[in-house]
Structure formats: structure tokens, C-alpha cells
Write a protein that holds these residues in place. Structure first.
Motif, PDB file in Angstrom:
ATOM      1  N   UNK A 192       0.783  -1.225   0.000  1.00 47.52           N
ATOM      2  CA  UNK A 192       0.000   0.000   0.000  1.00 47.52           C
ATOM      3  C   UNK A 192       0.815   1.274   0.000  1.00 47.52           C
ATOM      4  N   UNK A 193       2.107   1.179   0.266  1.00 45.35           N
ATOM      5  CA  UNK A 193       2.938   2.376   0.372  1.00 45.35           C
ATOM      6  C   UNK A 193       3.178   3.001  -0.999  1.00 45.35           C
ATOM      7  N   UNK A 194       3.067   4.313  -1.069  1.00 46.65           N
ATOM      8  CA  UNK A 194       3.394   5.071  -2.282  1.00 46.65           C
ATOM      9  C   UNK A 194       4.484   6.075  -1.918  1.00 46.65           C
ATOM     10  N   UNK A 195       5.637   5.938  -2.554  1.00 47.09           N
ATOM     11  CA  UNK A 195       6.745   6.852  -2.286  1.00 47.09           C
ATOM     12  C   UNK A 195       6.422   8.221  -2.894  1.00 47.09           C
ATOM     13  N   UNK A 196       6.402   9.285  -2.086  1.00 39.67           N
ATOM     14  CA  UNK A 196       5.954  10.592  -2.596  1.00 39.67           C
ATOM     15  C   UNK A 196       6.767  11.118  -3.773  1.00 39.67           C
ATOM     16  N   UNK A 197       8.067  10.942  -3.736  1.00 39.82           N
ATOM     17  CA  UNK A 197       8.919  11.579  -4.751  1.00 39.82           C
ATOM     18  C   UNK A 197       8.761  10.936  -6.125  1.00 39.82           C
ATOM     19  N   UNK A 198       8.713   9.605  -6.171  1.00 36.92           N
ATOM     20  CA  UNK A 198       8.683   8.908  -7.462  1.00 36.92           C
ATOM     21  C   UNK A 198       7.325   8.322  -7.795  1.00 36.92           C
ATOM     22  N   UNK A 199       6.419   8.220  -6.816  1.00 35.68           N
ATOM     23  CA  UNK A 199       5.096   7.602  -6.952  1.00 35.68           C
ATOM     24  C   UNK A 199       5.176   6.094  -7.129  1.00 35.68           C
ATOM     25  N   UNK A 200       6.330   5.504  -6.882  1.00 35.13           N
ATOM     26  CA  UNK A 200       6.420   4.038  -6.874  1.00 35.13           C
ATOM     27  C   UNK A 200       5.699   3.496  -5.643  1.00 35.13           C
ATOM     28  N   UNK A 201       5.218   2.258  -5.745  1.00 32.08           N
ATOM     29  CA  UNK A 201       4.525   1.711  -4.595  1.00 32.08           C
ATOM     30  C   UNK A 201       4.884   0.247  -4.375  1.00 32.08           C
ATOM     31  N   UNK A 202       4.576  -0.213  -3.132  1.00 29.19           N
ATOM     32  CA  UNK A 202       4.850  -1.593  -2.710  1.00 29.19           C
ATOM     33  C   UNK A 202       6.324  -1.963  -2.913  1.00 29.19           C
ATOM     34  N   UNK A 203       7.188  -1.095  -2.472  1.00 33.27           N
ATOM     35  CA  UNK A 203       8.623  -1.320  -2.634  1.00 33.27           C
ATOM     36  C   UNK A 203       9.148  -2.313  -1.606  1.00 33.27           C
ATOM     37  N   UNK A 204      10.294  -2.887  -1.934  1.00 36.38           N
ATOM     38  CA  UNK A 204      10.947  -3.890  -1.093  1.00 36.38           C
ATOM     39  C   UNK A 204      12.219  -3.289  -0.504  1.00 36.38           C
ATOM     40  N   UNK A 205      12.386  -3.447   0.813  1.00 32.74           N
ATOM     41  CA  UNK A 205      13.510  -2.829   1.513  1.00 32.74           C
ATOM     42  C   UNK A 205      14.288  -3.867   2.320  1.00 32.74           C
ATOM     43  N   UNK A 206      15.542  -3.499   2.653  1.00 31.36           N
ATOM     44  CA  UNK A 206      16.398  -4.346   3.480  1.00 31.36           C
ATOM     45  C   UNK A 206      17.115  -3.502   4.524  1.00 31.36           C
ATOM     46  N   UNK A 207      17.439  -4.146   5.647  1.00 32.02           N
ATOM     47  CA  UNK A 207      18.295  -3.553   6.677  1.00 32.02           C
ATOM     48  C   UNK A 207      19.300  -4.614   7.107  1.00 32.02           C
ATOM     49  N   UNK A 208      20.502  -4.173   7.460  1.00 32.30           N
ATOM     50  CA  UNK A 208      21.576  -5.063   7.897  1.00 32.30           C
ATOM     51  C   UNK A 208      21.968  -4.667   9.309  1.00 32.30           C
ATOM     52  N   UNK A 209      22.178  -5.657  10.170  1.00 28.29           N
ATOM     53  CA  UNK A 209      22.545  -5.326  11.544  1.00 28.29           C
ATOM     54  C   UNK A 209      22.872  -6.553  12.369  1.00 28.29           C
ATOM     55  N   UNK A 210      22.631  -6.417  13.677  1.00 29.08           N
ATOM     56  CA  UNK A 210      22.901  -7.494  14.633  1.00 29.08           C
ATOM     57  C   UNK A 210      21.591  -7.933  15.283  1.00 29.08           C
ATOM     58  N   UNK A 211      21.542  -9.201  15.680  1.00 26.14           N
ATOM     59  CA  UNK A 211      20.393  -9.740  16.411  1.00 26.14           C
ATOM     60  C   UNK A 211      20.905 -10.164  17.785  1.00 26.14           C
ATOM     61  N   UNK A 212      20.579  -9.356  18.798  1.00 20.69           N
ATOM     62  CA  UNK A 212      21.131  -9.540  20.138  1.00 20.69           C
ATOM     63  C   UNK A 212      19.981  -9.556  21.139  1.00 20.69           C
ATOM     64  N   UNK A 213      19.909 -10.637  21.932  1.00 25.05           N
ATOM     65  CA  UNK A 213      18.880 -10.742  22.973  1.00 25.05           C
ATOM     66  C   UNK A 213      17.491 -10.478  22.399  1.00 25.05           C
ATOM     67  N   UNK A 214      17.222 -11.103  21.263  1.00 25.91           N
ATOM     68  CA  UNK A 214      15.922 -10.996  20.598  1.00 25.91           C
ATOM     69  C   UNK A 214      15.606  -9.583  20.123  1.00 25.91           C
TER      70      UNK A 214
END
Length: 562
Positions: free
Chosen positions: A329-351
Motif C-alpha cells: 500500500x505504500x506510495x513513495x511521494x517523490x517517485x510515486x512508486x509503490x509496494x517497494x521492497x527494503x532491506x536492513x543489515x545489523x545485529x540480532x542480540x537478545x531478541x
């Protein structure tokens, strides 16, 4: 219609049908199985043949049979299903290579990308490898080419490229067509427990009458039978939603966590309207307790239309943890693209997931790469995604709707700050690459076949324009450090762009309207699915980079695989 067929012992015939008519199977003039009258809504039927002999199939409504196939359980993993097509002229059967030849006879069906034989397909689900066999499950509507009550379709492969079509693996818990409802067996993942047993966690959407609110989603486990043909032993393991969570509560990803010495599960949802990923824990894999949000999106996502996170993925990669999410449902305001896929990288510590940086990485700037699921096999993290154009639907008359992406292998960039995606080595190994042009820009005639464009060197100012009969098929260019793509149907209201920085490499696959771009070592990817001018005959490339254009010969490789 009446036709005699020889069926071996133990043969299974499965089909969906709706409308006026009857269906009967006779042996030696005596009826052994029948449907006296089809319902007005689709229903599923199955016949198990007990002794090798000739049967007579009789129906007065062959057009009422919507999807039908047969198989022998002991051999289906080697042969795949036999497709039955009913008409007034009789029953046409296709198996194995006959199916593939028929699929390739459709000039508008992509050759490099998996698609169902017939009807609607969306998310990849339950991906796994068992011994030497890859298993691709997918969301499937077996009675039509539009989205409907969800089942799990199934295909297998020995090389991630050539696929055998298998029986439908998982059904909804009740006939939703009869209720006039949607829902069914939604997305989930394959999980191999510590004792080696395999199970599939998935969401069941109970009968739903509104696509945006008021539905109920629960989590289940299904176990495969010993031949990996059908789901069995299905149990419900999670029904209650945490406070603040409404109807969106789906798409489990489950793993065993050594640090916690317990099972962990994430689900896509929203909390008080904010898209979120929820973390659950269990000591036995059956009774689950809500632990906390693993991720909650900033408020701007809710303000920009995002209803929930869908198809979250969470996995360990090169000593880091990676979270992948789609914001429906997300629509990016600047480009009007929608339903985009994102990633984040990090650590998983104590849940707790602790991202290295708060910014989200856009995984695919084209928007048509969605519901990605990855799995580990042989030391590689492999991913597939559903290819779907959110703006335009496939033209009427096609036998099917929906394709899968090329299989991609996931890795981290050298600085471990970005997720990279590149085609698996199997794509290069199994689709022969015959050069059309080497080391130069220019104008070229294109074959009626998939192509790959490779640019190596300074990409700034590069442009590739493909046309069909003089009309635009696609245009890809780099200007001012921005990589962009445009298809024939684009009206300019949505901008499909990505920052490329100083990237010096680009690979582009084109396959009957599917474009997959991999740039800057796979840290920038863009996928589009178009339906106009999908078989370009002319290509013009202008670039100071070294240029190669390759024909990807799927036919030759498929023949060799047999």
C-alpha cells in the motif's frame, strides 16, 4: 464427450470444475466414480485408480473442467504431472517435454522465468532443497487467471532452471468459492528442524469478504507426505494477535535460534497502523508467545499509505543479520512508486534487531519484484520473487498470469553495508550465451529470444533503447548518476530510478517483457514487467563502456537437459 484411457495402478486424477454437467468414470461398462452434477462454483475432485486397466471417462460438460492433471505418486518426482485438457473433441494429455514444448510455443511466454502452466500465480513460498532436488512452491489459484482462493502450487528442479510441474501441494481448509469469499493458504516458509524433519509454516486467511479490512489470519504447520507430493498433518499453532494488531498478521519465517535455545518466528503486520515485523518465540514449535516488535516503521510509511509489512524475511548472512520487508500500500511521494521492497543489515542480540544504520536500503527500484523469499542451501542464500506489474494487468486471453524472477544469490557488499543480489551461477551454466555483438555500441537487430546486455566501465551517459516495429519496448539509461528504466506502457507519472554513484558494471536480462537489471556488483537492482512490445526486434546502445549483447538460448539448453 467420451474417451477410453489406460490408467496404471495407483494413478491419481485431480481436477477443479464448475458449471452445469456431470463427470463419470466407467470400467467395463460399470460406473466406479462419478460427480452427478457440478456446482455453480469451482470444486476440487480427486479419483484414485486402484488397478491397471482401461477406463472410460464420460462428461457432458468438458468446458466445465477448469484445471486437471494426473500422476503416479511413485514416479511423479521424475516425470511431473500429466496435464489433461478437456474439449468436445476428447482429452489431450501432455507430460514432461510435451508440456515444455507447448509452453514454448506461446511467443508471449518468457523462456528464462518460471511460470505456471495455467492460471494465476503469485508469491514464492516454502522454498527449499532436499538432497539434489530444488522445490519451488507458489501461491496458486487453480480455477482462473485472476487472484482467488489460494493454494500452494509446486514445481521441482535439479538445476534451478528447468522445472517439472507437480500436483497442487496445499489446499485451503474449506471451499471458499462456495462461500463467495477469498482467502486460503497464504505465504510461509520451509523449516528443517534439528532432528532433520521438514515442516512448512504458513498463514491461513479465513473466509474474507473485504480485501482491506475485517479478515482473520492464523498460523499453521503442514508436514509433507513421504514423497513430497501433498501436505498432511496440518495443525494450527497461532491464532491470537497481540494488542494493537488488527487483521494483517501473516507470512511466517521460522528458524531455530541457538542463542535463545528456542524457536523464533517473525510475522508481517501493523501495530496501531504502523507497518511492523513481529517476533514470536516457542520452546516446542507449537505453542508461540509474542516477544516484541522486531521492527516498526517510521510514521511516514503509514502517512504514505502503507498498511502493513508483507512477506518479511530474516536471515543470517556473512556474520550479519538481514531483514527484508515489503510495505503493501505504500506510495513513495517523490517517485510515486509503490509496494517497494527494503532491506536492513545489523545485529540480532537478545531478541532485538539492531540495524547498523537506520536508513532502509531499497532492494529493487523497479517495483515489480515483490514478495521475495530466500533460503539457505549449500552455503548460499538463494532468493526468488514474484514478478507483477502493479499498474497494468496482463492482456486478456493468456493461459496464465504471473512469473518468478531469475534465481538470485544474496551476499553483502565489501563494506558490509548493503545487500547484493546477482543471478545464480545456474543461470549462466544452463542458458547458453551466444554473442550478438562484442565490445562496441551501435544498432543491432535482435533475435526472437531472450537477451542479456552487459556494460563494463564508466556507465555515465549510457543508454540502451529497444524497439519493436519502431515502437518503444524499453529504455534504460544512466544520467547524472541516476539509473532509470522506462517501458512502453509507462506514462511518466511514476519514475523508476536509482542512484548509481560510480557503478561500473551493469547486466540487463530481457525475456518477453521481463527486465531484470543488476548494477554496481548487484547492490542496485531493478525489475520491470511490461505487456506491450515484449518481443523487440531492434536495439540501439550508446555507451563509452565496453558493451556485449548476448542471446540467451533457452531452447538449446532445455533440449540438452532432457
Amino acid at each position: 464427450m467420451q474417451q477410453n484411457l489406460f490408467l496404471p495402478s495407483g494413478y491419481h486424477l485431480e481436477f477443479w470444475a464448475a458449471g452445469d454437467g456431470f463427470f463419470r468414470i466407467d470400467i467395463d461398462g460399470k460406473t466406479v466414480w462419478q460427480v452427478r452434477s457440478f456446482a455453480i462454483h469451482p470444486e476440487f475432485f480427486k479419483y484414485h485408480h486402484r488397478e491397471a486397466c482401461e477406463v472410460t471417462i464420460v462428461t457432458n460438460a468438458p468446458d466445465a473442467v477448469l484445471w486437471a492433471y494426473g500422476y503416479q505418486p511413485q514416479t511423479v518426482n521424475e516425470t511431473g504431472i500429466t496435464v489433461f485438457e478437456f474439449s468436445q473433441k476428447g482429452i489431450l494429455q501432455r507430460t514432461g517435454a510435451e508440456i515444455e514444448d507447448w509452453l514454448r510455443s506461446d511467443p508471449d511466454r518468457p523462456a528464462l522465468h518460471f511460470s505456471p502452466i495455467r492460471h494465476w500465480m503469485n508469491d514464492p513460498v516454502g522454498l527449499c532443497k532436499i538432497d539434489e532436488l530444488w522445490h519451488l512452491f507458489y501461491q496458486f489459484h487453480p480455477s482462473g487467471s485472476d487472484w482467488g482462493p489460494m493454494h500452494w502450487g509446486h514445481a521441482t528442479s535439479r538445476d534451478l532452471v528447468n522445472w517439472r510441474h507437480m500436483p497442487v501441494f496445499l489446499h485451503p481448509e474449506q471451499n471458499l468459492w462456495r462461500l463467495g469469499a477469498t482467502g486460503g493458504a497464504f505465504s510461509g516458509n520451509a523449516f528443517r528442524d534439528r532432528d532433520g524433519s521438514l515442516m512448512f509454516f504458513y498463514t491461513e486467511r479465513l473466509p474474507a469478504y473485504d480485501l482491506f479490512k475485517g479478515y482473520r489470519e492464523i498460523q499453521k504447520i503442514a508436514r509433507p507426505d513421504r514423497l513430497m507430493i501433498k501436505a498432511e498433518g496440518i495443525v494450527t499453532v497461532l491464532e491470537e494477535r497481540p494488542d494493537g494488531v488488527e487483521h494483517d498478521f501473516r507470512d511466517p519465517k521460522v528458524w531455530w535460534d541457538d542463542t535463545a535455545n528456542a524457536y523464533r518466528m517473525i510475522l508481517g503486520a501493523s501495530i496501531e497502523g504502523d507497518p511492523a515485523v513481529l517476533l514470536f518465540g516457542s520452546g516446542d514449535g507449537l505453542d508461540w508467545q509474542y516477544l516484541r516488535p522486531l521492527y516498526r516503521a517510521p510514521v511516514n510509511f503509514r502517512q504514505e499509505g502503507a498498511r502493513a509489512v508483507e512477506c518479511p524475511d530474516f536471515f543470517r548472512l556473512e556474520e550479519k543479520w538481514v531483514l527484508v520487508m515489503g510495505f503493501v500500500g505504500h506510495v513513495e511521494p517523490r517517485t510515486r512508486r509503490h509496494n517497494l521492497l527494503y532491506a536492513m543489515i545489523g545485529e540480532f542480540i537478545d531478541d532485538c534487531f539492531v540495524p547498523d544504520v537506520p536508513e532502509l536500503q531499497l532492494l529493487d527500484f523497479g517495483t515489480d519484484y515483490y514478495a521475495m523469499q530466500s533460503f539457505e542451501a549449500g552455503g548460499r542464500q538463494i532468493a526468488f520473487a514474484w514478478l507483477f506489474n502493479w499498474e497494468y494487468r496482463k492482456p486478456e486471453g493468456s493461459a496464465y498470469s504471473g512469473e518468478m524472477s531469475l534465481p538470485r544469490v544474496l551476499s553483502l557488499s565489501e563494506d558490509r553495508k548493503r545487500l547484493r543480489m546477482l543471478p545464480t551461477i545456474e543461470v549462466d551454466d544452463h542458458f547458453a550465451a551466444a554473442p550478438i555483438v562484442e565490445e562496441q555500441s551501435g544498432k543491432f537487430s535482435l533475435p526472437m529470444a531472450p537477451i542479456e546486455i552487459r556494460l563494463s566501465g564508466a556507465l555515465e551517459g549510457s543508454k540502451a533503447v529497444a524497439t519493436q516495429g519502431g515502437e518503444l519496448a524499453f529504455e534504460v539509461g544512466v544520467a547524472g548518476g541516476i539509473l532509470s528504466i522506462r517501458l512502453a506502457q509507462d506514462d511518466g507519472s511514476i519514475h523508476y530510478v536509482a542512484e548509481l554513484a560510480d557503478g561500473k558494471d551493469l547486466r540487463l536480462f530481457h525475456d518477453c517483457g521481463i527486465i531484470e537489471i543488476f548494477a554496481d556488483g548487484g547492490t542496485v537492482c531493478g525489475t520491470r514487467r511490461g505487456y506491450a512490445n515484449i518481443n523487440p526486434d531492434y536495439l540501439e546502445i550508446s555507451s563509452s563502456a565496453s558493451t556485449r549483447v548476448l542471446e540467451r538460448d533457452a531452447k538449446r539448453c532445455c533440449a540438452a537437459a532432457r
